[in-house]
Scaffold this motif. Structure first.
Motif, mmCIF file in Angstrom:
data_model
loop_
_atom_site.group_PDB
_atom_site.id
_atom_site.type_symbol
_atom_site.label_atom_id
_atom_site.label_comp_id
_atom_site.label_asym_id
_atom_site.label_seq_id
_atom_site.Cartn_x
_atom_site.Cartn_y
_atom_site.Cartn_z
ATOM 1 N N CYS A 52 -36.524 -2.098 65.749
ATOM 2 C CA CYS A 52 -36.731 -2.588 67.019
ATOM 3 C C CYS A 52 -36.669 -3.880 66.988
ATOM 4 O O CYS A 52 -36.194 -4.580 67.919
ATOM 5 N N LEU A 53 -37.812 -4.658 66.294
ATOM 6 C CA LEU A 53 -37.940 -6.058 66.176
ATOM 7 C C LEU A 53 -36.924 -6.718 65.884
ATOM 8 O O LEU A 53 -36.295 -7.829 66.276
ATOM 9 N N LYS A 54 -36.041 -6.215 64.666
ATOM 10 C CA LYS A 54 -34.989 -6.719 64.190
ATOM 11 C C LYS A 54 -33.834 -6.831 65.143
ATOM 12 O O LYS A 54 -32.869 -7.718 65.192
ATOM 13 N N ARG A 55 -33.594 -5.748 65.916
ATOM 14 C CA ARG A 55 -32.459 -5.575 66.702
ATOM 15 C C ARG A 55 -32.656 -6.610 67.988
ATOM 16 O O ARG A 55 -31.738 -7.264 68.484
ATOM 17 N N LYS A 56 -33.990 -7.127 68.520
ATOM 18 C CA LYS A 56 -34.188 -7.935 69.285
ATOM 19 C C LYS A 56 -33.914 -9.196 68.870
ATOM 20 O O LYS A 56 -33.107 -9.959 69.370
ATOM 21 N N MET A 57 -34.067 -9.269 67.557
ATOM 22 C CA MET A 57 -33.793 -10.794 66.921
ATOM 23 C C MET A 57 -32.165 -11.141 66.925
ATOM 24 O O MET A 57 -31.731 -11.985 67.165
ATOM 25 N N VAL A 58 -31.605 -9.879 66.404
ATOM 26 C CA VAL A 58 -30.014 -9.987 66.515
ATOM 27 C C VAL A 58 -29.691 -10.324 67.907
ATOM 28 O O VAL A 58 -28.903 -11.158 68.121
ATOM 29 N N ARG A 59 -30.030 -9.368 68.914
ATOM 30 C CA ARG A 59 -29.593 -9.580 70.318
ATOM 31 C C ARG A 59 -29.810 -11.064 70.728
ATOM 32 O O ARG A 59 -28.803 -11.603 71.306
ATOM 33 N N ASP A 60 -31.082 -11.717 70.695
ATOM 34 C CA ASP A 60 -31.247 -12.704 70.960
ATOM 35 C C ASP A 60 -30.522 -14.126 70.442
ATOM 36 O O ASP A 60 -30.077 -15.001 71.021
ATOM 37 N N TYR B 107 -26.013 -4.310 75.565
ATOM 38 C CA TYR B 107 -27.310 -4.169 74.701
ATOM 39 C C TYR B 107 -27.291 -2.489 74.963
ATOM 40 O O TYR B 107 -27.586 -1.786 75.862
ATOM 41 N N LYS B 108 -27.389 -1.966 73.510
ATOM 42 C CA LYS B 108 -27.661 -0.548 73.276
ATOM 43 C C LYS B 108 -28.897 -0.249 72.987
ATOM 44 O O LYS B 108 -29.529 -0.948 72.366
ATOM 45 N N PRO B 109 -29.314 0.933 72.997
ATOM 46 C CA PRO B 109 -30.763 1.371 72.397
ATOM 47 C C PRO B 109 -30.990 1.302 70.891
ATOM 48 O O PRO B 109 -31.967 0.737 70.623
ATOM 49 N N ARG B 110 -29.832 1.148 70.101
ATOM 50 C CA ARG B 110 -29.826 1.019 68.708
ATOM 51 C C ARG B 110 -29.052 0.019 68.288
ATOM 52 O O ARG B 110 -28.722 -0.041 66.834
ATOM 53 N N GLY B 111 -28.611 -0.975 69.193
ATOM 54 C CA GLY B 111 -27.782 -2.170 68.613
ATOM 55 C C GLY B 111 -27.253 -2.846 69.542
ATOM 56 O O GLY B 111 -27.691 -2.906 70.766
ATOM 57 N N LEU B 112 -26.141 -3.550 69.421
ATOM 58 C CA LEU B 112 -25.412 -4.284 70.311
ATOM 59 C C LEU B 112 -23.790 -4.208 70.183
ATOM 60 O O LEU B 112 -23.543 -3.943 69.016
#
Length: 343
Positions: free
Chosen positions: A92-100, A123-128
């Motif tokens: 979850c933390l890494k997904r947020k990093m990727v999104r930002d 923005y998807k629950p498990r990715g982008l």
């Protein structure tokens, strides 16, 4: 289109069809897709210290011409001080990093020749997800799904996690799925790739509702290729294999018990409850060669539409092909549908 309906199955028409559905690097659309994908991967490599994997059909080179979907997995190591963090929270933390970080990189650093395309970030629950469409016509050109995974040494490493966390780690196994398919489709089994492309093109026409994973098509074709007997120039091996796979789908989908030999794990590593659940759900089992806890058949939804289309195609295929398919089935025997049994 006639081939996909089961008629006009000559070797010449089959070869022409293969050429028509195989992506050509010189196509303008293909070049545009490649430029955007490489631009996105460049940004992801700056975020991840490990791997960026182009997955899905494109990564395994089984995509059909005109396909606009791309899957990318960003792999993160667990040696950054977060080893004690639960897997689902870590991802979850890494997904947020990727999104930002990625949206700014892709938008600001876009090459000049891609300026005529608009990019929408979802923005998807498990990715982008990134949708790319032309600014003038609004026509969608490309869809890129970006998932996040962790570094695993082998698929067996998945077994050290609980069932809840395993559900979050499916993207982490993409590297092994891609490696397995690419290795199997090399050398003497090169005829399997055009068959898979035909199967995926056929699936586009056949699947009115429900879900039938392309990865399942790849695994079924690789398995059935062991029992494809070469007949002669009038019946290419890829055509025979196509008919064999449709026979498996149309008449035996719920009865399949298939485990492909692979370098990653053995049947001893497969949890017994996976077999039990398949028995309860009255589904067959096609074990994922790169995931010891995944029955690929479990992802199929509303299979009756695909099965009905497969049976219709088999009824229309020419008699010389039908006779050859029956020879292959007779030589293979029960092994075409059952490579292992469970109680």
């Amino acid at each position: 289109s006639n081939i996909l309906r089961g008629s006009e199955l000559s070797s010449g028409a089959w070869a022409h069809g293969i050429q028509a559905i195989t992506p050509h690097p010189a196509d303008e659309e293909e070049q545009e897709t490649r430029k955007l994908v490489e631009h996105v991967k460049k940004g992801l490599k700056q975020i991840s210290r490990k791997e960026v994997i182009e997955a899905g059909s494109r990564g395994k080179e089984t995509n059909i011409r005109g396909s606009s979907d791309v899957d990318i997995v960003v792999v993160f190591p667990r040696d950054d001080g977060s080893a004690g963090t639960p897997v689902h929270l870590f991802l979850c933390l890494k997904r947020k990093m990727v999104r930002d970080d990625l949206e700014q990189h892709v938008t600001d650093g876009r090459p000049v020749d891609l300026e005529r395309f608009a990019l929408n970030f979802i923005y998807k629950p498990r990715g982008l997800r990134i949708h790319m469409h032309r600014k003038d016509t609004k026509a969608r050109v490309l869809k890129v799904d970006i998932l996040v995974g962790i570094e695993l040494g082998t698929p067996k490493d998945l077994l050290q996690y609980g069932r809840y966390e395993q559900e979050f780690l499916s993207a982490s196994l993409v590297r092994f799925q891609k490696s397995f398919v690419l290795k199997k489709l090399s050398g003497r089994l090169s005829f399997v790739r055009p068959c898979i492309r035909y199967l995926k093109k056929w699936l586009v026409h056949a699947k009115k509702e429900g879900k039938f994973p392309g990865y399942l098509m790849e695994v079924l074709a690789i398995h059935a290729s062991r029992y494809t007997i070469k007949y002669g120039p009038e019946i290419p091996p890829s055509m025979t294999l196509f008919a064999l796979v449709l026979d498996m789908i149309g008449h035996h989908l719920q009865d399949l018990r298939i485990f492909l030999d692979n370098p990653y794990y053995s049947l001893d590593n497969v949890p017994a409850d996976l077999f039990s659940q398949a028995h309860i759900d009255e589904t067959g089992i096609v074990l994922d060669p790169a995931n010891p806890v995944n029955n690929i058949l479990a992802a199929v939804r509303k299979p009756r539409f695909v099965q009905r289309a497969a049976k219709a195609w088999l009824k229309k295929m020419p008699e010389h092909l039908r006779a050859h398919v029956e020879v292959c089935k007779r030589e293979a025997g029960d092994a075409l549908y059952h490579t292992f049994r469970y109680v």
